[in-house]
Design a protein around this motif. Sequence first.
Motif, PDB file in Angstrom:
ATOM      1  N   LEU A 146       0.816  -1.201   0.000  1.00 31.89           N
ATOM      2  CA  LEU A 146       0.000   0.000   0.000  1.00 31.89           C
ATOM      3  C   LEU A 146       0.859   1.264   0.000  1.00 31.89           C
ATOM      4  O   LEU A 146       0.505   2.268  -0.617  1.00 31.89           O
ATOM      5  CB  LEU A 146      -0.929  -0.011   1.214  1.00 31.89           C
ATOM      6  N   MET A 147       2.001   1.209   0.682  1.00 33.51           N
ATOM      7  CA  MET A 147       2.883   2.373   0.674  1.00 33.51           C
ATOM      8  C   MET A 147       3.435   2.624  -0.725  1.00 33.51           C
ATOM      9  O   MET A 147       3.513   3.764  -1.191  1.00 33.51           O
ATOM     10  CB  MET A 147       4.025   2.161   1.673  1.00 33.51           C
ATOM     11  N   SER A 148       3.783   1.533  -1.406  1.00 32.75           N
ATOM     12  CA  SER A 148       4.324   1.679  -2.755  1.00 32.75           C
ATOM     13  C   SER A 148       3.273   2.111  -3.758  1.00 32.75           C
ATOM     14  O   SER A 148       3.580   2.704  -4.782  1.00 32.75           O
ATOM     15  CB  SER A 148       4.960   0.357  -3.210  1.00 32.75           C
ATOM     16  N   SER A 149       2.002   1.824  -3.462  1.00 32.68           N
ATOM     17  CA  SER A 149       0.934   2.182  -4.393  1.00 32.68           C
ATOM     18  C   SER A 149       0.411   3.594  -4.162  1.00 32.68           C
ATOM     19  O   SER A 149      -0.470   4.053  -4.879  1.00 32.68           O
ATOM     20  CB  SER A 149      -0.229   1.188  -4.264  1.00 32.68           C
ATOM     21  N   GLY A 150       0.927   4.266  -3.118  1.00 29.16           N
ATOM     22  CA  GLY A 150       0.518   5.641  -2.886  1.00 29.16           C
ATOM     23  C   GLY A 150      -0.729   5.775  -2.053  1.00 29.16           C
ATOM     24  O   GLY A 150      -1.310   6.852  -1.975  1.00 29.16           O
ATOM     25  N   VAL A 151      -1.143   4.698  -1.362  1.00 26.35           N
ATOM     26  CA  VAL A 151      -2.345   4.798  -0.542  1.00 26.35           C
ATOM     27  C   VAL A 151      -2.107   5.670   0.678  1.00 26.35           C
ATOM     28  O   VAL A 151      -2.965   6.413   1.123  1.00 26.35           O
ATOM     29  CB  VAL A 151      -2.806   3.385  -0.121  1.00 26.35           C
ATOM     30  N   PHE A 152      -0.885   5.606   1.271  1.00 26.22           N
ATOM     31  CA  PHE A 152      -0.596   6.362   2.475  1.00 26.22           C
ATOM     32  C   PHE A 152      -0.217   7.792   2.115  1.00 26.22           C
ATOM     33  O   PHE A 152       0.932   8.112   1.835  1.00 26.22           O
ATOM     34  CB  PHE A 152       0.530   5.698   3.267  1.00 26.22           C
ATOM     35  N   GLN A 153      -1.218   8.681   2.109  1.00 26.28           N
ATOM     36  CA  GLN A 153      -0.999  10.098   1.823  1.00 26.28           C
ATOM     37  C   GLN A 153      -1.853  10.923   2.796  1.00 26.28           C
ATOM     38  O   GLN A 153      -2.786  11.607   2.413  1.00 26.28           O
ATOM     39  CB  GLN A 153      -1.387  10.436   0.381  1.00 26.28           C
ATOM     40  N   PRO A 154      -1.570  10.842   4.105  1.00 27.38           N
ATOM     41  CA  PRO A 154      -2.451  11.438   5.092  1.00 27.38           C
ATOM     42  C   PRO A 154      -2.595  12.948   4.974  1.00 27.38           C
ATOM     43  O   PRO A 154      -3.623  13.505   5.346  1.00 27.38           O
ATOM     44  CB  PRO A 154      -1.786  11.053   6.432  1.00 27.38           C
ATOM     45  N   LEU A 155      -1.570  13.617   4.437  1.00 29.70           N
ATOM     46  CA  LEU A 155      -1.669  15.070   4.350  1.00 29.70           C
ATOM     47  C   LEU A 155      -2.668  15.506   3.291  1.00 29.70           C
ATOM     48  O   LEU A 155      -3.071  16.662   3.264  1.00 29.70           O
ATOM     49  CB  LEU A 155      -0.286  15.667   4.043  1.00 29.70           C
ATOM     50  N   HIS A 156      -3.065  14.603   2.406  1.00 27.62           N
ATOM     51  CA  HIS A 156      -3.994  14.946   1.343  1.00 27.62           C
ATOM     52  C   HIS A 156      -5.333  14.234   1.525  1.00 27.62           C
ATOM     53  O   HIS A 156      -6.084  14.076   0.591  1.00 27.62           O
ATOM     54  CB  HIS A 156      -3.389  14.581  -0.017  1.00 27.62           C
ATOM     55  N   ALA A 157      -5.594  13.777   2.743  1.00 29.76           N
ATOM     56  CA  ALA A 157      -6.843  13.053   2.992  1.00 29.76           C
ATOM     57  C   ALA A 157      -8.043  13.963   2.794  1.00 29.76           C
ATOM     58  O   ALA A 157      -8.055  15.104   3.253  1.00 29.76           O
ATOM     59  CB  ALA A 157      -6.840  12.486   4.415  1.00 29.76           C
ATOM     60  N   GLU A 158      -9.044  13.474   2.109  1.00 33.65           N
ATOM     61  CA  GLU A 158     -10.265  14.233   1.881  1.00 33.65           C
ATOM     62  C   GLU A 158     -11.351  13.851   2.888  1.00 33.65           C
ATOM     63  O   GLU A 158     -12.232  14.643   3.181  1.00 33.65           O
ATOM     64  CB  GLU A 158     -10.750  13.996   0.454  1.00 33.65           C
ATOM     65  N   ARG A 159     -11.297  12.616   3.374  1.00 36.49           N
ATOM     66  CA  ARG A 159     -12.267  12.190   4.382  1.00 36.49           C
ATOM     67  C   ARG A 159     -11.603  11.180   5.308  1.00 36.49           C
ATOM     68  O   ARG A 159     -11.079  10.171   4.864  1.00 36.49           O
ATOM     69  CB  ARG A 159     -13.494  11.565   3.724  1.00 36.49           C
ATOM     70  N   MET A 160     -11.631  11.447   6.603  1.00 36.61           N
ATOM     71  CA  MET A 160     -10.974  10.581   7.567  1.00 36.61           C
ATOM     72  C   MET A 160     -11.996   9.833   8.410  1.00 36.61           C
ATOM     73  O   MET A 160     -13.128  10.284   8.589  1.00 36.61           O
ATOM     74  CB  MET A 160     -10.047  11.392   8.473  1.00 36.61           C
ATOM     75  N   THR A 161     -11.569   8.668   8.940  1.00 37.56           N
ATOM     76  CA  THR A 161     -12.376   7.893   9.859  1.00 37.56           C
ATOM     77  C   THR A 161     -11.562   7.632  11.116  1.00 37.56           C
ATOM     78  O   THR A 161     -10.442   7.117  11.041  1.00 37.56           O
ATOM     79  CB  THR A 161     -12.782   6.539   9.249  1.00 37.56           C
ATOM     80  N   LEU A 162     -12.093   8.021  12.269  1.00 42.87           N
ATOM     81  CA  LEU A 162     -11.487   7.723  13.565  1.00 42.87           C
ATOM     82  C   LEU A 162     -12.633   7.443  14.521  1.00 42.87           C
ATOM     83  O   LEU A 162     -13.256   8.352  15.050  1.00 42.87           O
ATOM     84  CB  LEU A 162     -10.628   8.889  14.056  1.00 42.87           C
ATOM     85  N   LEU A 163     -12.932   6.141  14.698  1.00 45.74           N
ATOM     86  CA  LEU A 163     -14.152   5.743  15.379  1.00 45.74           C
ATOM     87  C   LEU A 163     -13.858   4.665  16.428  1.00 45.74           C
ATOM     88  O   LEU A 163     -13.962   3.470  16.155  1.00 45.74           O
ATOM     89  CB  LEU A 163     -15.166   5.223  14.356  1.00 45.74           C
ATOM     90  N   PRO A 164     -13.484   5.041  17.653  1.00 45.57           N
ATOM     91  CA  PRO A 164     -13.349   4.055  18.725  1.00 45.57           C
ATOM     92  C   PRO A 164     -14.725   3.626  19.224  1.00 45.57           C
ATOM     93  O   PRO A 164     -15.695   4.392  19.170  1.00 45.57           O
ATOM     94  CB  PRO A 164     -12.574   4.813  19.805  1.00 45.57           C
TER      95      PRO A 164
END
Length: 394
Positions: A17-35
């Motif tokens: 996933l890192m090589s495919s460019g999935v990890f780009q947190p600075l450009h996230a358009e929608r985040m999920t953080l649900l404990p």
Amino acid sequence: MLKTKSLIIFMLAACFLMSSGVFQPLHAERMTLLPSLDVDYKHDSNYFKADTNEKGVDTFILRPGIKLGYVTAKSSFLLDYSLDVNRFSGETNIDDYDYTGHLARFLGNSQVTDRLSIGIDNDYIKTRDPATSDQYTDDVSRDKYSMNRFSPKVFYKFGDKFGVGAKYTNLITDYSEGITNEDSTEDRGTFLVNYSLNSSTLVELNYQVWTRDYDAFTSDYTSNQIMLNLKKNYKNFALTAGAGYQERDFDLATEEDFDGLTWKLGFEGQTGSSDETAPKSWLDIALSQNYNDAGSGDNYYTATKLEVKVGHTLLKRINLTLTGLYQNSDYESSTREDDKWSLACRANYRLNDIVSFAVEPGYETRDSNIDGMDYDNTYVLFNIKAQYDFAGRI
């Protein structure tokens, strides 16, 4: 051994996933953080699903969990994890079955180009529930086991109508207890070609080949299956249909190979608004016939399965869900034939955006032509859930 393999698989998934460019947190358009935190209490009148000597068991489950993910213009990532602390009471020495389970899912997808997309799914579970061991399971054992399913995939579109895809799946099943089930490893390749007849109709040709290798006495086997599938979308519902053929060849000469037709029919419908808080009703029906994949002790059968789910949301806070299941299991190497039924009704009340309460009574039964294989079980489940959407409040 399974923990080492699972760690390696998760590391491969992360690197992919890192090589495919999935990890780009600075450009996230929608985040999920649900404990979240679930507290369950369940009483089964016949926990071990025995024909005689039924044992009523109370189960207490504490389930802390978290969903973490984000979506960008071309990529998505989701980690969904829960820790299941199970404690039992109600019978002598039933606390010997106490265990801590795990449920983790890791999803990643990336649209590399306008035509090429790649992704990875990885599911891990540790449980005593036999229901997850196979789509068509007829097992009732309470042996503790772990499963890890790792699936990288790729899909390429040739224009707006035509596309091809491939997926590899590695499934490791490890039983840490019991003598009725064997550890196994399954390697599966899936290849598909689809064609959009129009904006609402999709035709797919699906071919799968897989091997399942057992660690002890059960015969290893190789299966080939080809299916032609059709999906038709309408305004408020969708229809699916598929038909194909599967053949299974065993490594041991003492086991007889078999083959036959496979098919499926489906209906998904919904009325009302797509807004989750608005009143709406929905209906899902799935009818299929195929063979079970997990067959410790060479127990294979033709399974004909019907699943029905009906739901309704009212007063914006109450969700009612009725689920029913019927499965006929016609065994290949014996005269055994089972009819299994289940029915459950769940009512969920959402107190506010954080806390909800649920109650679910249910009934399960199996009727077999072999003595000692029948059972009846009545259960009731109570659930309290709290979850907080941090991302929605950022």
